[in-house]
Structures are given as structure tokens and as C-alpha cells.
Design a protein around this motif. Structure first.
Motif, PDB file in Angstrom:
ATOM      1  N   ARG A 142       0.859  -1.203   0.000  1.00  0.00           N
ATOM      2  CA  ARG A 142       0.000   0.000   0.000  1.00  0.00           C
ATOM      3  C   ARG A 142       0.884   1.238   0.000  1.00  0.00           C
ATOM      4  O   ARG A 142       1.980   1.238   0.569  1.00  0.00           O
ATOM      5  CB  ARG A 142      -0.935  -0.011   1.209  1.00  0.00           C
ATOM      6  CG  ARG A 142      -0.244  -0.299   2.519  1.00  0.00           C
ATOM      7  CD  ARG A 142      -1.247  -0.686   3.594  1.00  0.00           C
ATOM      8  NE  ARG A 142      -0.565  -1.181   4.793  1.00  0.00           N
ATOM      9  CZ  ARG A 142      -1.178  -1.782   5.793  1.00  0.00           C
ATOM     10  NH1 ARG A 142      -2.474  -1.985   5.755  1.00  0.00           N
ATOM     11  NH2 ARG A 142      -0.501  -2.204   6.852  1.00  0.00           N
ATOM     12  N   ASP A 144       1.116   5.644   0.228  1.00  0.00           N
ATOM     13  CA  ASP A 144       0.496   6.926   0.597  1.00  0.00           C
ATOM     14  C   ASP A 144       1.610   7.954   0.783  1.00  0.00           C
ATOM     15  O   ASP A 144       2.788   7.601   0.878  1.00  0.00           O
ATOM     16  CB  ASP A 144      -0.337   6.806   1.867  1.00  0.00           C
ATOM     17  CG  ASP A 144      -1.428   7.872   1.940  1.00  0.00           C
ATOM     18  OD1 ASP A 144      -1.423   8.782   1.086  1.00  0.00           O
ATOM     19  OD2 ASP A 144      -2.281   7.806   2.854  1.00  0.00           O
ATOM     20  N   ASP A 327       0.804  13.197  -6.862  1.00  0.00           N
ATOM     21  CA  ASP A 327       0.889  11.783  -6.476  1.00  0.00           C
ATOM     22  C   ASP A 327       0.804  10.867  -7.692  1.00  0.00           C
ATOM     23  O   ASP A 327       1.482   9.840  -7.751  1.00  0.00           O
ATOM     24  CB  ASP A 327      -0.231  11.433  -5.483  1.00  0.00           C
ATOM     25  CG  ASP A 327       0.029  12.019  -4.102  1.00  0.00           C
ATOM     26  OD1 ASP A 327       1.165  12.450  -3.853  1.00  0.00           O
ATOM     27  OD2 ASP A 327      -0.907  12.039  -3.279  1.00  0.00           O
ATOM     28  N   ASP A 352      -3.700   5.691  -2.304  1.00  0.00           N
ATOM     29  CA  ASP A 352      -4.632   6.788  -2.074  1.00  0.00           C
ATOM     30  C   ASP A 352      -5.200   7.269  -3.416  1.00  0.00           C
ATOM     31  O   ASP A 352      -4.608   7.034  -4.477  1.00  0.00           O
ATOM     32  CB  ASP A 352      -3.895   7.917  -1.358  1.00  0.00           C
ATOM     33  CG  ASP A 352      -4.845   8.998  -0.880  1.00  0.00           C
ATOM     34  OD1 ASP A 352      -5.806   8.673  -0.180  1.00  0.00           O
ATOM     35  OD2 ASP A 352      -4.616  10.176  -1.216  1.00  0.00           O
ATOM     36  N   HIS A 375      -8.121   4.545  -3.529  1.00  0.00           N
ATOM     37  CA  HIS A 375      -9.141   4.915  -2.541  1.00  0.00           C
ATOM     38  C   HIS A 375     -10.311   5.645  -3.200  1.00  0.00           C
ATOM     39  O   HIS A 375     -11.468   5.469  -2.814  1.00  0.00           O
ATOM     40  CB  HIS A 375      -8.500   5.787  -1.465  1.00  0.00           C
ATOM     41  CG  HIS A 375      -9.449   6.269  -0.430  1.00  0.00           C
ATOM     42  ND1 HIS A 375     -10.126   5.413   0.417  1.00  0.00           N
ATOM     43  CD2 HIS A 375      -9.867   7.529  -0.108  1.00  0.00           C
ATOM     44  CE1 HIS A 375     -10.905   6.118   1.223  1.00  0.00           C
ATOM     45  NE2 HIS A 375     -10.766   7.396   0.927  1.00  0.00           N
ATOM     46  N   ARG A 396      -9.043  -1.752  -0.797  1.00  0.00           N
ATOM     47  CA  ARG A 396      -9.316  -0.376  -0.353  1.00  0.00           C
ATOM     48  C   ARG A 396      -9.264  -0.291   1.176  1.00  0.00           C
ATOM     49  O   ARG A 396      -8.710   0.658   1.741  1.00  0.00           O
ATOM     50  CB  ARG A 396     -10.693   0.065  -0.855  1.00  0.00           C
ATOM     51  CG  ARG A 396     -11.014   1.532  -0.595  1.00  0.00           C
ATOM     52  CD  ARG A 396     -12.411   1.864  -1.043  1.00  0.00           C
ATOM     53  NE  ARG A 396     -13.391   1.045  -0.324  1.00  0.00           N
ATOM     54  CZ  ARG A 396     -14.692   1.031  -0.598  1.00  0.00           C
ATOM     55  NH1 ARG A 396     -15.161   1.767  -1.594  1.00  0.00           N
ATOM     56  NH2 ARG A 396     -15.519   0.285   0.097  1.00  0.00           N
ATOM     57  N   ARG A 399      -5.641  -0.540   2.339  1.00  0.00           N
ATOM     58  CA  ARG A 399      -4.910   0.713   2.167  1.00  0.00           C
ATOM     59  C   ARG A 399      -5.045   1.614   3.388  1.00  0.00           C
ATOM     60  O   ARG A 399      -4.099   2.312   3.790  1.00  0.00           O
ATOM     61  CB  ARG A 399      -5.412   1.453   0.934  1.00  0.00           C
ATOM     62  CG  ARG A 399      -4.599   2.723   0.606  1.00  0.00           C
ATOM     63  CD  ARG A 399      -5.470   3.849   0.110  1.00  0.00           C
ATOM     64  NE  ARG A 399      -6.369   4.333   1.121  1.00  0.00           N
ATOM     65  CZ  ARG A 399      -6.060   5.240   2.031  1.00  0.00           C
ATOM     66  NH1 ARG A 399      -4.863   5.754   2.094  1.00  0.00           N
ATOM     67  NH2 ARG A 399      -6.966   5.654   2.913  1.00  0.00           N
ATOM     68  N   GLU A 403      -2.449   4.547   7.109  1.00  0.00           N
ATOM     69  CA  GLU A 403      -2.663   5.785   7.856  1.00  0.00           C
ATOM     70  C   GLU A 403      -2.202   5.618   9.300  1.00  0.00           C
ATOM     71  O   GLU A 403      -1.616   6.536   9.889  1.00  0.00           O
ATOM     72  CB  GLU A 403      -4.151   6.164   7.826  1.00  0.00           C
ATOM     73  CG  GLU A 403      -4.735   6.369   6.440  1.00  0.00           C
ATOM     74  CD  GLU A 403      -4.281   7.659   5.789  1.00  0.00           C
ATOM     75  OE1 GLU A 403      -3.542   8.430   6.440  1.00  0.00           O
ATOM     76  OE2 GLU A 403      -4.652   7.897   4.620  1.00  0.00           O
TER      77      GLU A 403
END
Length: 448
Positions: A142, A144, A327, A352, A375, A396, A399, A403
Motif C-alpha cells: 500500500r 500513501d 501523487d 490513495d 481509494h 481499499r 490501504r 494511515e
């Protein structure tokens, strides 16, 4: 002379019978299994110009372990020095020689000498070891992004001009010391510059602020004139050449930055021009600082990080970006780095919504990725990304776990704000935090 390993420490490893003590013991065991780390870092700490005679000082092993300890427990150098003297667990982990209790200045000098390349190499070794031990195979990853701030105040044109005047005064005071009895011609405008900066901050109305800015810019330009005259005068005097060369290097460094600050203040405030972010200076002392705006959230000043994580919670990769790239532009480079690390593409990847694009999905599948989930779909259909709705939902939700990892890095490992100065040290700070985090997570996974 500096040794690679601690020749003789305590014959007992006195780790506390506490969760933290047991974790430190597991982290120490992993470091013991990889002595090649010391060979990588030794050239940075054992410099050729240092004589082999005299006091030995801290070993390479103790410095590396102290650096990990500092990031793992988020300690200042002063607090680290205290704990290394007070705690048996810390002493055992740092492998300190008998009776040696380093001061904060010694710790700072040693830890800051370790480069970001060495920390990244240790990180790659840990990821490979996790793959060999089947703790993290890198099959499902994942991605981010986040921001780590640099140690700067929130920049405005007035505060940057005030910083410029303060710096000019400091340089002129140094020049006067070099000149000795010869009196250099200059005035200290620090007081008036501070007054104008405060008037700009607390006054209302564009025209009134513009008038104060004109005065502040004028004062800053005078400071540059004083520096030029001092430079010419010092070159005519008999002064210490090494000290003069160091002073000239500072003047050259700051002069370009101060001229940039004056230029952007003139263009933005006086001329009413929109200055692009790429042309702005956000700090005189951390000039590498970028402005990062993510969506409608607060503006941050630092550097953007792209992080890749796996099922285990280990950070598999970290990229410190230059500027504020979109991104979506960084998705494929991050995937290619994963292929470089593991020798193959991950089976599934979740990211993301900012990374989403049709091209990214197609290119990822061309590289061998079976399922891609963003996401936010951004116009993409589920069947374009994954083989079923169930797989898409699972990826999803998977992911979202990154965070928590980013939050842990920021709260517990200091990635919210870097406290080290300079771009090279910023990179070292980030990578040392990632290594300390991974080492703690790895030790917990091995203990299962």
C-alpha cells in the motif's frame, strides 16, 4: 582512534524485565546478526585525517546503536546522554565500554555523521531479511504520502527580510572581529528592521504595508552594501586566511538567498506580481524547504514523503521528494522501486486516490500487478482495477492501514517535524526514523 566494535563492555546485558527492555533486547539481537552494518558505516566515522593516537572515544557500534535508541525513544541528545548514564537497559543496548558515559556533544557529532545512504542500506537489509524469514514477502503493498516539516517558522516576506538583516549584522560583527583595530564603516539596522517587520504584521491596508515594506527592503539592501565594502576592506588587510575564507563562504551563501528574498518581496508586495512557488525562498537557514499544499488542508513547509508499506506494518520504502509533485506522477516510480527491491512486481497494490489514473493502472498491470485499487476511483471502473468488487473492497480497506503506520511514525518516531538542520541531515533524520520503526516492528514480529 575509533574502534568498530566495543572491545569490552559489561559481562552482563542487564535489560529490564519490562516490555521496553524485552523489545530493546530483540532489536539488539537482530543487530548482532548483521555485523556488516558496522563495515558500511565505519568509513563515515573513522575519517582518514584523525590520528590513531589519543583517546579512543565511542566505537562505531555504540554510535549506531545510540542513533537508533535516540529515534526509537524520541530523545534529545541531552536526554539520551542522561539515559545512557542512568539506565542499565540503555547501556546494554548501546554497548558502551565500561565507565564511558558520553556527553551530548559527542553523541551529536557521531550520530550526525551517519549519512542517509547508510541508513537506507540498513533499511534494505532489513526488508530483505524480512523476505527471507517470510515475515514480509511484498506481495500486497500500500502507498500513501505525507509531509515532514523542516525546523522553520511560518515564512512571510517581512520575517524573511528581518532574518536577512539579522544575518547581515552577524556577518558584519564577524568581519569587525577579523579586522581587529581597523574600524569598518557600517550601521546596525537590526532595531529598525524589527520595528518595520512588526509594523507590517500589525498594520492594516495594502498601501500602508507597502510603505513599510519599501523601508524594510531599503534597509536590507544597505546591509548588502556594507558586506561588499567589508569584503573589499578585509582583502586589503592582513588577517587570518582560513577565518577570512570561512567568512567569505558564508557571505557568498547568504548573499544569493538575501537577494532572492528582496526580489520576491519587491515583486509580490510592491509590484503586485504573483510569484510562483518554485521561485520562492521559504527560509534563509533551511533553504531546501518546499511548500506543500495537500488538498484544502493547512499549508506545510518541509518535504513530501512517499511511503510504501506491507501487510506486516513494515515500511518497505520511503522516497523524499523534491518540490511538490502530483501523487499520480509518482505511482510508477514507486512501483519500479518495489520491483528493484524484490526482483518482481507485487501481486496487488493499493494507493490513495491522488495516485489514480488510467495510465497508472495499465502500466502497473503491464509490469505484472494483478489488482490495483485506489481509494477514490477518479472515473475508473472496478473491473479495470481488480478482478471483482470483493477484491477491490478488501484492497481499499487494506490501504487504510497505512494511515495508522504514518501516524505512528509521526507521533512516536518524530516524522512530524525534523529537528536536524540541512538537507543531508533532513534525509538522515527521516531514514533513521524509518529504520528505528522497522527494527521495533520486526523485533515484535519475530517474537510471535
Amino acid at each position: 582512534m575509533r574502534q568498530k566494535r566495543t572491545v569490552q563492555g559489561s559481562i552482563f546485558d542487564l535489560y529490564a524485565e519490562h516490555e521496553i527492555g524485552r523489545e530493546l533486547k530483540a532489536m539488539s539481537d537482530w543487530l548482532d546478526k548483521h555485523p556488516e552494518i558496522l563495515d558500511w558505516i565505519a568509513p563515515e566515522l573513522c575519517r582518514a585525517e584523525i590520528k590513531e593516537t589519543g583517546r579512543e572515544g565511542l566505537s562505531v557500534e555504540s554510535i549506531v546503536r545510540s542513533a537508533i535508541l535516540k529515534q526509537h525513544r524520541q530523545l534529545s541528545y541531552e536526554a539520551l546522554a542522561f539515559h545512557l548514564e542512568d539506565s542499565h537497559s540503555f547501556q546494554a543496548f548501546a554497548r558502551l565500554p565500561l565507565g564511558l558515559r558520553p556527553k551530548k556533544s559527542v553523541l551529536q557529532k557521531g550520530v550526525s555523521a551517519i549519512s542517509d545512504a547508510s541508513w537506507e542500506r540498513i533499511h534494505r537489509l532489513m526488508v530483505r531479511d524480512a523476505n527471507v524469514q517470510k515475515i514480509e514477502r511484498g506481495r500486497v503493498v500500500r502507498v500513501d504520502s505525507t509531509v515532514t516539516e523542516t525546523p522553520v517558522h511560518e515564512p512571510t516576506d517581512s520575517t524573511l527580510l528581518w532574518d536577512s538583516v539579522r544575518t547581515q549584522v552577524r556577518l558584519m560583527e564577524q568581519a569587525q572581529e577579523l579586522a581587529g583595530q581597523t574600524r569598518l564603516t557600517w550601521c546596525n539596522h537590526r532595531r529598525v528592521a524589527k520595528k518595520r517587520a512588526c509594523q507590517i504584521q500589525y498594520s492594516r491596508g495594502k498601501e500602508k504595508k507597502a510603505n513599510w515594506y519599501r523601508d524594510l527592503i531599503k534597509v536590507t539592501r544597505k546591509g548588502l552594501t556594507y558586506l561588499d565594502k567589508a569584503w573589499c576592506r578585509l582583502s586589503q588587510l592582513t588577517v587570518d586566511e582560513a577565518a577570512l575564507a570561512a567568512w567569505e563562504a558564508q557571505v557568498k551563501h547568504y548573499r544569493g538567498l538575501i537577494e532572492g528574498v528582496i526580489d520576491q518581496a519587491q515583486r509580490r508586495v510592491i509590484d503586485g506580481e504573483q510569484v510562483p512557488a518554485t521561485e520562492k525562498i521559504f527560509s534563509l537557514f533551511e533553504e531546501h524547504t518546499d511548500i506543500i499544499i495537500k488538498g484544502s488542508r493547512d499549508i506545510q513547509y518541509g518535504h513530501k514523503l512517499n511511503l510504501t508499506s506491507g501487510r506486516s506494518g513494515l515500511i518497505l520504502d520511503a522516497v523524499i521528494e523534491e518540490g511538490n509533485p502530483a501523487d499520480s506522477e509518482r505511482f510508477m516510480p514507486l512501483l519500479e522501486r518495489q520491483i528493484e527491491i524484490y526482483g518482481r512486481a507485487p501481486r496487488q497494490i493499493a494507493a490513495d486516490g491522488g495516485y489514480a489514473s488510467k495510465d497508472n493502472v495499465q502500466q502497473a498491470k503491464d509490469k505484472g500487478v494483478k489488482d490495483v485499487a485506489f481509494h477514490k476511483k477518479k472515473g475508473l471502473k472496478v473491473e479495470q482495477m481488480a478482478k471483482s468488487d470483493w477484491v477491490y473492497r478488501k484492497l481499499r480497506n487494506f490501504r487504510a492501514g497505512i494511515e495508522a503506520g504514518i501516524s505512528c511514525l509521526k507521533r512516536s518516531y518524530g516524522l512530524s517535524r525534523c529537528t536536524w538542520k540541512g538537507l543531508a541531515h533532513f534525509k538522515s533524520y527521516v531514514w533513521s526514523a524509518v529504520v528505528a520503526h522497522n527494527l521495533a516492528v520486526f523485533s515484535r514480529l519475530l517474537a510471535r
